[in-house]
Design a protein around this motif. Structure first.
Motif, PDB file in Angstrom:
ATOM      1  N   THR A   1       0.827  -1.215   0.000  1.00 54.66           N
ATOM      2  CA  THR A   1       0.000   0.000   0.000  1.00 54.66           C
ATOM      3  C   THR A   1       0.852   1.252   0.000  1.00 54.66           C
ATOM      4  O   THR A   1       0.335   2.354   0.140  1.00 54.66           O
ATOM      5  CB  THR A   1      -0.920   0.020   1.238  1.00 54.66           C
ATOM      6  N   GLY A   2       2.169   1.094  -0.135  1.00 48.03           N
ATOM      7  CA  GLY A   2       3.056   2.252  -0.072  1.00 48.03           C
ATOM      8  C   GLY A   2       3.493   2.526   1.351  1.00 48.03           C
ATOM      9  O   GLY A   2       3.533   1.633   2.203  1.00 48.03           O
ATOM     10  N   ALA A   3       3.792   3.777   1.643  1.00 52.73           N
ATOM     11  CA  ALA A   3       4.332   4.142   2.953  1.00 52.73           C
ATOM     12  C   ALA A   3       3.318   3.997   4.076  1.00 52.73           C
ATOM     13  O   ALA A   3       3.679   3.768   5.231  1.00 52.73           O
ATOM     14  CB  ALA A   3       4.860   5.574   2.916  1.00 52.73           C
ATOM     15  N   SER A   4       2.035   4.136   3.759  1.00 50.84           N
ATOM     16  CA  SER A   4       1.006   4.057   4.787  1.00 50.84           C
ATOM     17  C   SER A   4      -0.146   3.168   4.310  1.00 50.84           C
ATOM     18  O   SER A   4      -0.185   2.760   3.144  1.00 50.84           O
ATOM     19  CB  SER A   4       0.477   5.458   5.126  1.00 50.84           C
ATOM     20  N   ASP A   5      -1.060   2.882   5.224  1.00 45.45           N
ATOM     21  CA  ASP A   5      -2.237   2.087   4.881  1.00 45.45           C
ATOM     22  C   ASP A   5      -3.430   2.638   5.671  1.00 45.45           C
ATOM     23  O   ASP A   5      -3.978   1.965   6.562  1.00 45.45           O
ATOM     24  CB  ASP A   5      -1.993   0.616   5.218  1.00 45.45           C
ATOM     25  N   PRO A   6      -3.851   3.863   5.345  1.00 45.72           N
ATOM     26  CA  PRO A   6      -4.872   4.535   6.162  1.00 45.72           C
ATOM     27  C   PRO A   6      -6.237   3.862   6.133  1.00 45.72           C
ATOM     28  O   PRO A   6      -7.049   4.079   7.032  1.00 45.72           O
ATOM     29  CB  PRO A   6      -4.937   5.937   5.553  1.00 45.72           C
ATOM     30  N   TYR A   7      -6.490   3.039   5.125  1.00 45.88           N
ATOM     31  CA  TYR A   7      -7.803   2.396   5.007  1.00 45.88           C
ATOM     32  C   TYR A   7      -7.719   0.899   5.298  1.00 45.88           C
ATOM     33  O   TYR A   7      -8.640   0.151   4.967  1.00 45.88           O
ATOM     34  CB  TYR A   7      -8.392   2.679   3.625  1.00 45.88           C
ATOM     35  N   HIS A   8      -6.599   0.468   5.891  1.00 51.45           N
ATOM     36  CA  HIS A   8      -6.434  -0.888   6.420  1.00 51.45           C
ATOM     37  C   HIS A   8      -6.617  -1.962   5.337  1.00 51.45           C
ATOM     38  O   HIS A   8      -7.203  -3.015   5.583  1.00 51.45           O
ATOM     39  CB  HIS A   8      -7.410  -1.123   7.574  1.00 51.45           C
ATOM     40  N   PHE A   9      -6.095  -1.668   4.144  1.00 48.17           N
ATOM     41  CA  PHE A   9      -6.248  -2.617   3.038  1.00 48.17           C
ATOM     42  C   PHE A   9      -5.646  -3.974   3.375  1.00 48.17           C
ATOM     43  O   PHE A   9      -6.259  -5.018   3.113  1.00 48.17           O
ATOM     44  CB  PHE A   9      -5.603  -2.054   1.767  1.00 48.17           C
ATOM     45  N   CYS A  10      -4.433  -3.974   3.927  1.00 47.99           N
ATOM     46  CA  CYS A  10      -3.740  -5.244   4.158  1.00 47.99           C
ATOM     47  C   CYS A  10      -4.524  -6.154   5.093  1.00 47.99           C
ATOM     48  O   CYS A  10      -4.704  -7.350   4.812  1.00 47.99           O
ATOM     49  CB  CYS A  10      -2.343  -4.980   4.718  1.00 47.99           C
ATOM     50  N   LEU A  11      -4.988  -5.607   6.202  1.00 48.37           N
ATOM     51  CA  LEU A  11      -5.757  -6.414   7.152  1.00 48.37           C
ATOM     52  C   LEU A  11      -7.026  -6.967   6.512  1.00 48.37           C
ATOM     53  O   LEU A  11      -7.369  -8.143   6.687  1.00 48.37           O
ATOM     54  CB  LEU A  11      -6.126  -5.572   8.371  1.00 48.37           C
ATOM     55  N   LYS A  12      -7.710  -6.137   5.760  1.00 47.18           N
ATOM     56  CA  LYS A  12      -8.969  -6.561   5.138  1.00 47.18           C
ATOM     57  C   LYS A  12      -8.734  -7.557   4.010  1.00 47.18           C
ATOM     58  O   LYS A  12      -9.538  -8.473   3.798  1.00 47.18           O
ATOM     59  CB  LYS A  12      -9.723  -5.329   4.629  1.00 47.18           C
ATOM     60  N   PHE A  13      -7.606  -7.410   3.295  1.00 45.73           N
ATOM     61  CA  PHE A  13      -7.329  -8.324   2.189  1.00 45.73           C
ATOM     62  C   PHE A  13      -6.955  -9.707   2.713  1.00 45.73           C
ATOM     63  O   PHE A  13      -7.273 -10.721   2.079  1.00 45.73           O
ATOM     64  CB  PHE A  13      -6.211  -7.759   1.313  1.00 45.73           C
TER      65      PHE A  13
END
Length: 374
Positions: A197-209
């Protein structure tokens, strides 16, 4: 002209403008050094100096830099501010006037003004790396590595009439040296996924994916950015899930990507890097400055975009999961016998070939050659 030429790189990188300008300028600078040119980075603040020093320290082939030590330098401009370039003009003009070496001024800044370029042009050849097309830049070499369809090329050329020479399109993408002359291997079976997700993940993509991809036959390689607030949660999950592998502070990103069969990535420069390696990818966006690259790759039919996490996160996650499924297996695969190639494998090979054709990783070298002869 020739190997005694000095290339000034005027750029910055800090918490406000991130590292991209310095990273791509360093890629061009390294190619310049390999061609026997001298390089001097002109920067405006301590943050830029620290970032450039880290880039130097993390380079996978420090011997190249050691061999060129006498031809590489960094100078901090006393009157410079990264967002107000005109205030540094007297200092820069004095520097250029006192220099007797044949030189080129390579500029990479979104804040450049027409008056700044007009003041420099009588003294030195100027190259400018552009993304924004803010005005008709009066320079000797203009570089824009946008994905430009043939139908749009006339409009791009019309926008840059004041430039002496134009380098337009993905052939001039200045990727890091680790992405030059490297290609991913397309394996018959998909097992490793690269997720960033780049430097940040403000929308929690990794956890949700992770929740979406429950097939444990996939190994998930998640790149954790330095501003990812879910870091502790992800590490806790990694201790519980053997198929979840986390990566931080990766210096050789190309080698990590090469171990993976598919990628799910926030749009931006990473898409160009994945393209150079030929790794089938789906993108998504989490910021306005990612929209143009995501749209461009999708319009040419190379990297589909799952959508924007800010407006419809569930649809983005589902599209990304569907992409992984479709590129890994489909109904026709079941009918393929052992001696034939599965449709999903054939599809990935086709995408790989087209990606590598679009971006070959040699853009920085092409730019360096032009600076040598400018």
């Amino acid at each position: 002209m020739g190997t005694n030429r000095l290339i000034y790189f005027r750029t910055d990188g800090n918490s406000q403008i991130a590292s991209g300008h310095l990273v791509r300028c360093f890629s061009v600078a390294l190619s310049c050094l390999q061609l026997g040119l001298k390089v001097c980075f002109l920067i405006s603040d301590e943050d830029s100096n620290d970032l450039l020093t880290r880039i130097l320290g993390s380079h996978p082939a420090p011997s190249v830099l050691n061999d060129c030590e006498n031809n590489f330098s960094i100078m901090r401009l006393k009157t410079a501010a990264f967002d107000h370039p005109d205030q540094e003009l007297p200092e820069v003009l004095s520097l250029l006037t006192s220099n007797t070496t044949s030189a080129v001024y390579f500029l990479d800044s979104y804040y450049v003004t027409e008056s700044y370029l007009q003041a420099l042009r009588p003294l030195i050849k100027i190259a400018y790396l552009d993304d924004l097309k803010l005005f008709d830049y009066p320079v000797d070499l203009l570089i824009n590595y946008d994905i430009i369809p043939d139908t749009a090329m006339p409009a791009y050329r019309a926008a840059y009439q004041n430039a002496g020479k134009l380098f337009l399109g993905t052939a001039y993408t200045p990727l890091r040296s680790q992405f030059q002359d490297k290609k991913a291997c397309i394996r018959k079976q998909v097992s490793h996924l690269f997720i960033t997700t780049g430097a940040s993940d403000p929308y929690h993509f990794c956890l949700k994916f992770i929740d979406k991809i429950i097939d444990s036959s996939f190994i998930l390689h998640i790149l954790i950015g330095k501003f990812n607030t879910d870091k502790e949660t992800l590490y806790r999950l990694a201790r519980e899930l053997p198929y979840l592998i986390l990566h931080e502070n990766v210096s050789d990103m190309a080698s990590l990507m090469q171990t993976c069969d598919l990628a799910v990535s926030a749009a931006g420069t990473t898409l160009y890097e994945l393209c150079a390696l030929g790794i089938p990818t789906i993108s998504f966006t989490i910021a306005d400055n990612q929209l143009s690259s995501a749209q461009a790759f999708e319009e040419i039919g190379l990297i589909p975009c799952a959508g924007d996490m800010r407006s419809n996160p569930e649809a983005v996650l589902q599209s990304a999961a569907d992409f992984v499924t479709s590129m890994s297996y489909n109904a026709k695969d079941k009918l393929a016998d052992a001696a034939s190639l599965s449709p999903s494998y054939t599809k990935r090979v086709s995408v790989h070939t087209r990606m590598c054709h679009l971006i070959d990783g040699k853009g920085a070298y092409r730019i360096a050659l032009a600076l040598k002869s400018l």
